[in-house]
Design a protein around this motif. Structure first.
Motif, PDB file in Angstrom:
ATOM      1  N   MET A   1       0.821  -1.192   0.000  1.00  0.00           N
ATOM      2  CA  MET A   1       0.000   0.000   0.000  1.00  0.00           C
ATOM      3  C   MET A   1       0.866   1.258   0.000  1.00  0.00           C
ATOM      4  O   MET A   1       0.574   2.210  -0.708  1.00  0.00           O
ATOM      5  CB  MET A   1      -0.919  -0.028   1.224  1.00  0.00           C
ATOM      6  CG  MET A   1      -1.832   1.125   1.317  1.00  0.00           C
ATOM      7  SD  MET A   1      -3.092   1.040   0.064  1.00  0.00           S
ATOM      8  CE  MET A   1      -4.246   2.192   0.691  1.00  0.00           C
ATOM      9  N   THR A   4       2.209   1.980  -3.443  1.00  0.00           N
ATOM     10  CA  THR A   4       1.170   2.524  -4.323  1.00  0.00           C
ATOM     11  C   THR A   4       0.949   4.014  -4.047  1.00  0.00           C
ATOM     12  O   THR A   4       0.804   4.808  -4.980  1.00  0.00           O
ATOM     13  CB  THR A   4      -0.150   1.753  -4.131  1.00  0.00           C
ATOM     14  OG1 THR A   4       0.095   0.365  -4.306  1.00  0.00           O
ATOM     15  CG2 THR A   4      -1.200   2.208  -5.109  1.00  0.00           C
ATOM     16  N   ILE A   7       3.908   5.914  -5.551  1.00  0.00           N
ATOM     17  CA  ILE A   7       3.805   6.000  -7.017  1.00  0.00           C
ATOM     18  C   ILE A   7       2.736   7.018  -7.411  1.00  0.00           C
ATOM     19  O   ILE A   7       2.928   7.806  -8.338  1.00  0.00           O
ATOM     20  CB  ILE A   7       3.511   4.617  -7.635  1.00  0.00           C
ATOM     21  CG1 ILE A   7       4.695   3.675  -7.427  1.00  0.00           C
ATOM     22  CG2 ILE A   7       3.161   4.713  -9.108  1.00  0.00           C
ATOM     23  CD1 ILE A   7       5.975   4.130  -8.104  1.00  0.00           C
ATOM     24  N   GLY A   8       1.614   7.043  -6.717  1.00  0.00           N
ATOM     25  CA  GLY A   8       0.567   8.016  -7.000  1.00  0.00           C
ATOM     26  C   GLY A   8       1.043   9.442  -6.789  1.00  0.00           C
ATOM     27  O   GLY A   8       0.792  10.327  -7.607  1.00  0.00           O
TER      28      GLY A   8
END
Length: 156
Positions: A1, A4, A7-8
């Motif tokens: 998580m 992610t 990366i976002g």
């Protein structure tokens, strides 16, 4: 998580960092081509503010405006990648200060081709502003939630 989320944030901030890098590369001694474009738009915006609100906007050197854009986008983008609250604030400041000036759809009739292009870019930048505000709100609510947790006393 966590990967992610990183990366976002990286993808979101890349828009600002790449824009700042491009402005920096073109800056040179005269401020680059951005100065000419921004100077025209800034003049139109200040005349509009003066006519509508009646407040005289002080003159600003356009090279300083472009330099401010570079700093806000660059530092804000890098800070945002690492989850910094300050980085998000810098990006919000950039969006609030420069979006109405750069994408002045309100100076065109709805039938003009420029209106559609500028309005589209304006709404995209408002969406970016909303995402940055959402990030700030989530950061704030998480910090509030952490501060409200009271450790329970252990009984022996």
């Amino acid at each position: 998580m966590a990967f992610t989320l990183f990366i976002g944030r990286l993808l979101f901030a890349s828009f600002f960092i790449l824009s700042a890098y491009q402005l920096y590369q073109e800056f040179g001694t005269d401020g680059g081509p951005a100065v000419k474009v921004i100077e025209q738009k800034l003049n139109v915006f200040t005349k509009l503010i003066t006519s509508k609100v009646g407040i005289k906007v002080p003159g600003v050197d356009t090279k300083h405006v472009v330099a401010t854009m570079i700093v806000l986008q660059g530092l804000g983008g890098v800070g945002f990648i690492f989850g910094s609250y300050l980085g998000a604030i810098l990006l919000v400041l950039h969006q609030l200060m420069f979006t109405p000036v750069l994408y002045d759809f309100y100076n065109y009739d709805a039938e003009d081709t420029e209106f559609g292009l500028l309005f589209s870019k304006f709404t995209q930048n408002m969406a970016l502003l909303g995402a940055a505000l959402f990030f700030i709100g989530m950061k704030h609510s998480i910090s509030l939630r952490k501060s409200r947790k009271i450790p329970k006393a252990k009984t022996s």
